[in-house]
Design a protein around this motif. Structure first.
Motif, PDB file in Angstrom:
ATOM      1  N   HIS A  40      33.095  46.372  29.199  1.00 40.04           N
ATOM      2  CA  HIS A  40      33.351  45.259  29.942  1.00 40.04           C
ATOM      3  C   HIS A  40      33.546  44.203  29.211  1.00 40.04           C
ATOM      4  O   HIS A  40      34.383  43.272  29.728  1.00 40.04           O
ATOM      5  N   LEU A  43      36.750  43.470  27.680  1.00 37.61           N
ATOM      6  CA  LEU A  43      37.784  43.134  28.568  1.00 37.61           C
ATOM      7  C   LEU A  43      38.326  41.343  27.990  1.00 37.61           C
ATOM      8  O   LEU A  43      39.120  41.068  28.538  1.00 37.61           O
ATOM      9  N   SER A  46      41.638  41.028  26.323  1.00 36.47           N
ATOM     10  CA  SER A  46      42.580  41.049  26.999  1.00 36.47           C
ATOM     11  C   SER A  46      42.905  39.817  27.891  1.00 36.47           C
ATOM     12  O   SER A  46      43.863  39.126  27.924  1.00 36.47           O
ATOM     13  N   THR A  47      41.627  39.253  28.283  1.00 35.68           N
ATOM     14  CA  THR A  47      41.750  37.806  29.063  1.00 35.68           C
ATOM     15  C   THR A  47      42.218  36.821  28.255  1.00 35.68           C
ATOM     16  O   THR A  47      42.848  35.941  28.607  1.00 35.68           O
TER      17      THR A  47
END
Length: 396
Positions: A40, A43, A46-47
């Motif tokens: 998590h 992520l 990616s953000t």
């Protein structure tokens, strides 16, 4: 006090690789601190990429309309405040939201570094200066993971974001003090933001060179995404050795950028782009053939130099491709630069996702995707190279 323009722009451009690479060694520690798991936390990469693309596509046309420095200062201010706030976040959702905001600020600021070069230079000089900026800036992804590891060993992950905040504030002070505005009022576009993108997209040759660069860069994004699997899992190298194996490619890009500056005294940018793409195609073909048909010959010491040549060829491709595109667009250089960056990131993300779907715990899909991206770049380049419009005068 005076600093060379390439150094100032390299310090600005280094924002993105520092923000992406420095905190990678701290992800496990972050997961524990935020009561989450590492997948998590991942992520947040990616953000960041999403936010960075938003910042670029917004910052380019805004700088065409209002000037380069105001948008750079606004972007660095957002980046510095978001980074400082990240050092105090206590939840995964806070991490993801703040990383996106941080990235928007970074995109707003760094998209203007290439536009400034276009404002000040013409022809081959654009490629030479961009090569010099890239050569200096590439020290950031080389040292960022090592610096992150060092910080974590002496402090904690929060110190990494505090350092990013201090760095961006330092760069902002330098640029306010030393960087003159390169886009004067009489050259600024008063049209709506999307008009600049339309000007670029309608130019047939520019479209093809942007696609060429995006496909060539996608091969590197695949390498970045899959290199932990290749070196750590497949070749069973230690985590301590990984930065050196990864960094070897960065060193080659720096060297080739320096060579590119010298070659531009004798050769046209289009010829150097063709050489770089051809190297990628040949190296990608060899890597795919070895991985698929000669696995016994697919060893670390066979693959490493081939990878270094493949990734290093970007030193002949990147600056020359951007210079070739930007020569057509002086008044909307910010929009052109933003479009190049967004297409690069989107292309890299698409090829990376495709590799993720094809991954079968062998190196074959990775090599196949790297070869495919290089081949697509070659096709786009040939379409651009033999287009009649390439010999026409710049559009703006």
């Amino acid at each position: 006090m005076t600093l060379p323009l390439p150094l100032l722009l390299a310090l600005l451009s280094a924002i993105a690789p520092l923000a992406i690479d420095m905190y990678l060694p701290a992800m496990a520690q972050m997961a524990g601190s935020l009561d989450s798991d590492i997948h998590h936390v991942e992520l947040s990469v990616s953000t960041f990429l999403l936010g960075f693309a938003i910042g670029q596509i917004t910052g380019g046309p805004l700088s065409d309309r209002y000037g380069r420095k105001p948008i750079i200062i606004a972007g660095l201010t957002i980046f510095a405040i978001a980074s400082l706030t990240l050092s105090m976040t206590t939840s995964l959702s806070g991490l993801l939201i703040l990383r996106a905001i941080e990235a928007i600020g970074g995109g707003l600021a760094t998209v203007n570094s290439t536009a400034i070069v276009r404002d000040r230079f013409e022809g081959k000089d654009i490629a030479k200066v961009l090569s010099m900026v890239a050569m200096i800036m590439m020290t950031a992804p080389l040292v960022a993971p090592m610096l992150g590891s060092l910080i974590v060993s002496f402090s904690n992950w929060r110190s990494i974001f505090m350092l990013l905040s201090v760095y961006s504030a330092f760069v902002m002070i330098l640029l306010v003090w030393l960087l003159p505005e390169s886009h004067p009022p009489h050259r600024r576009s008063r049209a709506k933001p999307w008009v600049g993108y339309g000007v670029v997209l309608r130019h047939k040759v520019a479209r093809r060179f942007i696609l060429t660069l995006a496909c060539a860069y996608s091969g590197m994004f695949i390498f970045i995404t899959a290199s932990p699997y290749l070196y750590l899992d497949y070749f069973e190298q230690s985590a301590a050795q990984f930065p050196w194996l990864f960094g070897a490619n960065v060193v080659v890009i720096m060297m080739v950028n320096r060579i590119n500056m010298l070659l531009l005294n004798r050769f046209k940018p289009i010829d150097l782009i063709t050489t770089g793409i051809s190297i990628q195609v040949v190296m990608g073909c060899i890597l795919l053939t070895l991985s698929r048909y000669f696995p016994d010959a697919f060893t670390l010491w066979t693959v490493l130099p081939l990878m270094m040549a493949y990734v290093g060829a970007l030193g002949l491709i990147s600056a020359n491709s951007m210079a070739t595109v930007l020569q057509y667009f002086r008044d909307v250089a910010g929009s052109a630069t933003a479009l190049i960056g967004v297409v690069q990131f989107c292309g890299g993300a698409a090829f990376g996702l495709l590799w993720g779907q094809l991954h079968d715990n062998t190196p074959v899909p990775m090599m196949a995707m790297m070869f495919l991206s290089a081949f697509c770049a070659f096709v786009a380049l040939m379409a651009a190279r033999y287009s009649r419009e390439i010999y026409e005068a710049p559009a703006t």
